[in-house]
Design a protein around this motif. Structure first.
Motif, PDB file in Angstrom:
ATOM      1  N   GLY A   1      -5.365  -5.149  -2.566  1.00 44.94           N
ATOM      2  CA  GLY A   1      -3.997  -5.575  -2.303  1.00 44.94           C
ATOM      3  C   GLY A   1      -3.007  -4.438  -2.467  1.00 44.94           C
ATOM      4  N   PHE A   2      -3.247  -3.569  -3.433  1.00 45.40           N
ATOM      5  CA  PHE A   2      -2.421  -2.375  -3.609  1.00 45.40           C
ATOM      6  C   PHE A   2      -2.599  -1.443  -2.414  1.00 45.40           C
ATOM      7  CE2 PHE A   2      -1.831   1.976  -5.275  1.00 45.40           C
ATOM      8  CZ  PHE A   2      -0.521   1.874  -5.751  1.00 45.40           C
ATOM      9  N   GLU A   3      -3.833  -1.322  -1.941  1.00 47.03           N
ATOM     10  CA  GLU A   3      -4.101  -0.469  -0.783  1.00 47.03           C
ATOM     11  C   GLU A   3      -3.503  -1.064   0.500  1.00 47.03           C
ATOM     12  OE1 GLU A   3      -8.181   1.790  -1.922  1.00 47.03           O
ATOM     13  OE2 GLU A   3      -8.300  -0.399  -1.900  1.00 47.03           O
ATOM     14  N   LEU A   4      -3.476  -2.384   0.578  1.00 42.39           N
ATOM     15  CA  LEU A   4      -2.798  -3.049   1.687  1.00 42.39           C
ATOM     16  C   LEU A   4      -1.307  -2.706   1.674  1.00 42.39           C
ATOM     17  CD1 LEU A   4      -3.702  -5.232   3.864  1.00 42.39           C
ATOM     18  CD2 LEU A   4      -2.671  -6.915   2.344  1.00 42.39           C
ATOM     19  N   MET A   5      -0.731  -2.712   0.490  1.00 41.72           N
ATOM     20  CA  MET A   5       0.675  -2.334   0.349  1.00 41.72           C
ATOM     21  C   MET A   5       0.903  -0.872   0.733  1.00 41.72           C
ATOM     22  SD  MET A   5       2.871  -1.795  -3.079  1.00 41.72           S
ATOM     23  CE  MET A   5       2.360  -0.065  -3.047  1.00 41.72           C
TER      24      MET A   5
ATOM     25  N   GLY B   1      -1.610  -2.072  -9.243  1.00 46.33           N
ATOM     26  CA  GLY B   1      -2.717  -1.425  -9.927  1.00 46.33           C
ATOM     27  C   GLY B   1      -3.937  -1.210  -9.063  1.00 46.33           C
ATOM     28  N   VAL B   2      -4.740  -0.223  -9.473  1.00 42.95           N
ATOM     29  CA  VAL B   2      -6.010   0.088  -8.812  1.00 42.95           C
ATOM     30  C   VAL B   2      -7.099   0.113  -9.892  1.00 42.95           C
ATOM     31  CG1 VAL B   2      -5.492   1.243  -6.640  1.00 42.95           C
ATOM     32  CG2 VAL B   2      -5.058   2.457  -8.752  1.00 42.95           C
ATOM     33  N   PRO B   3      -7.630  -1.050 -10.255  1.00 39.36           N
ATOM     34  CA  PRO B   3      -8.543  -1.146 -11.393  1.00 39.36           C
ATOM     35  C   PRO B   3     -10.012  -0.918 -11.055  1.00 39.36           C
ATOM     36  CG  PRO B   3      -8.082  -3.323 -10.564  1.00 39.36           C
ATOM     37  CD  PRO B   3      -7.282  -2.375  -9.713  1.00 39.36           C
ATOM     38  N   GLU B   4     -10.295  -0.369  -9.886  1.00 42.58           N
ATOM     39  CA  GLU B   4     -11.694  -0.277  -9.455  1.00 42.58           C
ATOM     40  C   GLU B   4     -12.593   0.434 -10.455  1.00 42.58           C
ATOM     41  OE1 GLU B   4      -9.729  -1.189  -5.510  1.00 42.58           O
ATOM     42  OE2 GLU B   4      -9.188  -0.290  -7.430  1.00 42.58           O
TER      43      GLU B   4
ATOM     44  N   SER C   1     -11.708   2.653  -2.352  1.00 43.62           N
ATOM     45  CA  SER C   1     -12.155   3.289  -1.112  1.00 43.62           C
ATOM     46  C   SER C   1     -11.387   2.859   0.132  1.00 43.62           C
ATOM     47  CB  SER C   1     -13.646   2.983  -0.884  1.00 43.62           C
ATOM     48  OG  SER C   1     -13.857   1.584  -0.814  1.00 43.62           O
ATOM     49  N   ALA C   2     -10.373   1.996  -0.042  1.00 42.69           N
ATOM     50  CA  ALA C   2      -9.594   1.561   1.119  1.00 42.69           C
ATOM     51  C   ALA C   2      -8.272   2.313   1.227  1.00 42.69           C
ATOM     52  CB  ALA C   2      -9.340   0.056   1.061  1.00 42.69           C
ATOM     53  N   GLY C   3      -8.236   3.513   0.645  1.00 36.16           N
ATOM     54  CA  GLY C   3      -7.081   4.375   0.844  1.00 36.16           C
ATOM     55  C   GLY C   3      -6.390   4.872  -0.401  1.00 36.16           C
ATOM     56  N   ALA C   4      -6.438   4.147  -1.516  1.00 35.01           N
ATOM     57  CA  ALA C   4      -5.638   4.527  -2.679  1.00 35.01           C
ATOM     58  C   ALA C   4      -6.029   5.885  -3.248  1.00 35.01           C
ATOM     59  CB  ALA C   4      -5.731   3.461  -3.760  1.00 35.01           C
ATOM     60  N   ALA C   5      -7.329   6.180  -3.311  1.00 34.23           N
ATOM     61  CA  ALA C   5      -7.770   7.440  -3.915  1.00 34.23           C
ATOM     62  C   ALA C   5      -7.257   8.649  -3.132  1.00 34.23           C
ATOM     63  CB  ALA C   5      -9.294   7.483  -4.008  1.00 34.23           C
ATOM     64  N   VAL C   6      -7.016   8.460  -1.846  1.00 30.85           N
ATOM     65  CA  VAL C   6      -6.515   9.550  -1.006  1.00 30.85           C
ATOM     66  C   VAL C   6      -4.999   9.483  -0.868  1.00 30.85           C
ATOM     67  CG1 VAL C   6      -6.565  10.526   1.322  1.00 30.85           C
ATOM     68  CG2 VAL C   6      -8.681   9.706   0.272  1.00 30.85           C
ATOM     69  N   LEU C   7      -4.462   8.288  -0.621  1.00 31.94           N
ATOM     70  CA  LEU C   7      -3.044   8.162  -0.301  1.00 31.94           C
ATOM     71  C   LEU C   7      -2.133   8.221  -1.519  1.00 31.94           C
ATOM     72  CD1 LEU C   7      -3.120   5.351   2.422  1.00 31.94           C
ATOM     73  CD2 LEU C   7      -2.851   7.820   2.761  1.00 31.94           C
ATOM     74  N   LEU C   8      -2.580   7.670  -2.647  1.00 35.70           N
ATOM     75  CA  LEU C   8      -1.698   7.630  -3.807  1.00 35.70           C
ATOM     76  C   LEU C   8      -1.276   9.029  -4.267  1.00 35.70           C
ATOM     77  CD1 LEU C   8      -0.213   5.693  -5.655  1.00 35.70           C
ATOM     78  CD2 LEU C   8      -2.214   5.707  -7.182  1.00 35.70           C
ATOM     79  N   PRO C   9      -2.193  10.033  -4.318  1.00 35.48           N
ATOM     80  CA  PRO C   9      -1.750  11.380  -4.697  1.00 35.48           C
ATOM     81  C   PRO C   9      -0.789  12.010  -3.691  1.00 35.48           C
ATOM     82  CG  PRO C   9      -4.111  11.149  -5.005  1.00 35.48           C
ATOM     83  CD  PRO C   9      -3.664   9.949  -4.233  1.00 35.48           C
ATOM     84  N   GLN C  10      -0.735  11.481  -2.459  1.00 32.71           N
ATOM     85  CA  GLN C  10       0.229  11.972  -1.480  1.00 32.71           C
ATOM     86  C   GLN C  10       1.603  11.334  -1.663  1.00 32.71           C
ATOM     87  OE1 GLN C  10      -1.403  11.257   2.439  1.00 32.71           O
ATOM     88  NE2 GLN C  10      -3.280  12.378   2.007  1.00 32.71           N
ATOM     89  N   ARG C  11       1.626  10.191  -2.330  1.00 30.68           N
ATOM     90  CA  ARG C  11       2.868   9.429  -2.445  1.00 30.68           C
ATOM     91  C   ARG C  11       3.590   9.647  -3.772  1.00 30.68           C
ATOM     92  NH1 ARG C  11       2.442   4.693   0.832  1.00 30.68           N
ATOM     93  NH2 ARG C  11       4.344   3.947  -0.182  1.00 30.68           N
ATOM     94  N   VAL C  12       2.842   9.955  -4.830  1.00 33.35           N
ATOM     95  CA  VAL C  12       3.440  10.153  -6.151  1.00 33.35           C
ATOM     96  C   VAL C  12       2.869  11.447  -6.727  1.00 33.35           C
ATOM     97  CG1 VAL C  12       3.629   7.654  -6.479  1.00 33.35           C
ATOM     98  CG2 VAL C  12       1.650   8.881  -7.425  1.00 33.35           C
TER      99      VAL C  12
END
Length: 255
Positions: A107-111, A126-129, A137-148
């Protein structure tokens, strides 16, 4: 559309609501495919300019429906498109997340796959994986460091601990904070402000904002001119100038 994902239209705005509150709007395969179909409709319909994704029952989305996956083995990830049909392939038109309650895991990755976020003051992200021995694996590990900042992204990703809405807004993950129960309306208002603008100009601007991150400065100047040439020569550009001179709202045709 099914009862678990329903779609509304409001003056150029498509509102997609995940309606699975009994599982905190976690997605199974069927719901994910319904969302993908809705987003395809958004991109294909010239009368629709902007999309909004919301969740019913006070939660945005708690990620994958683990019970459904355990029972049937069906993943909510769609090949080539990702979770909810958008995490691996964003729609061409702008998409806004209206977040109340939890935006968790998928849901966080959807956001993160949405272009803008309106959240309630009580929302949690949150990303509690890693707590379950998994990887986001649906984007947070790659996209979050680009956003914050990377150290903040790594803290969220490696501890699995959530953050609140005010902290998310401070970090730039959220555009607007509103009281509980008002996120949907506020997101529709934001979508309406975008939908009122020239659709060709909005589409090319979104492309430049995303694709330009991979260009050198010289490439960005060259491609900006190339990509905007068709917009500058369009009927909509002439209509925008006429409407300004005549002090009226423009009537866009998308041509």
């Amino acid at each position: 559309m099914s009862d678990e994902v329903f779609v509304e239209r409001r003056e150029g705005v498509q509102v997609i609501t995940i309606n699975r509150p009994y599982v905190k709007n976690a997605l199974d395969g069927a719901a994910s495919r319904e969302m993908a179909r809705a987003v395809d409709e958004l991109d294909a319909d010239d009368d629709l300019r902007v999309g909004v994704i919301a969740g019913a029952g006070g939660t945005f989305c708690a990620g994958m429906d683990l019970k459904a996956f355990a029972a049937g083995g069906e993943s909510p990830g769609i090949p080539g498109r990702g979770f909810g049909g958008i995490t691996a392939r964003r729609p061409k038109k702008p998409l806004i997340a209206a977040v109340e309650g939890w935006a968790l895991a998928g849901g966080f990755e959807l956001m993160l796959a949405c272009d803008m976020v309106v959240a309630s003051y009580g929302a949690r992200f949150g990303v509690p994986e890693v707590k379950r021995g998994l990887v986001a694996s649906a984007g947070a590990a790659v996209l979050l460091p680009q956003r914050v900042p990377q150290c903040v992204a790594l803290e969220m990703l490696l501890t699995g601990e959530p953050i609140g809405a005010r902290r998310a807004a401070e970090l730039g993950l959220v555009n607007r904070l509103v009281p509980q129960g008002e996120t949907r309306g506020a997101a529709i208002d934001l979508a309406g402000a975008i939908a009122a603008n020239g659709p060709l100009a909005v589409a090319v601007t979104k492309r430049l904002a995303y694709e330009g991150r991979d260009w050198t400065f010289a490439e960005s100047m060259e491609k900006s001119v190339t990509m905007t040439r068709v917009v500058s020569a369009s009927d909509d550009a002439r209509e925008g100038a006429r409407a300004f001179a005549e002090k009226r709202r423009p009537v866009w045709t998308g041509r």
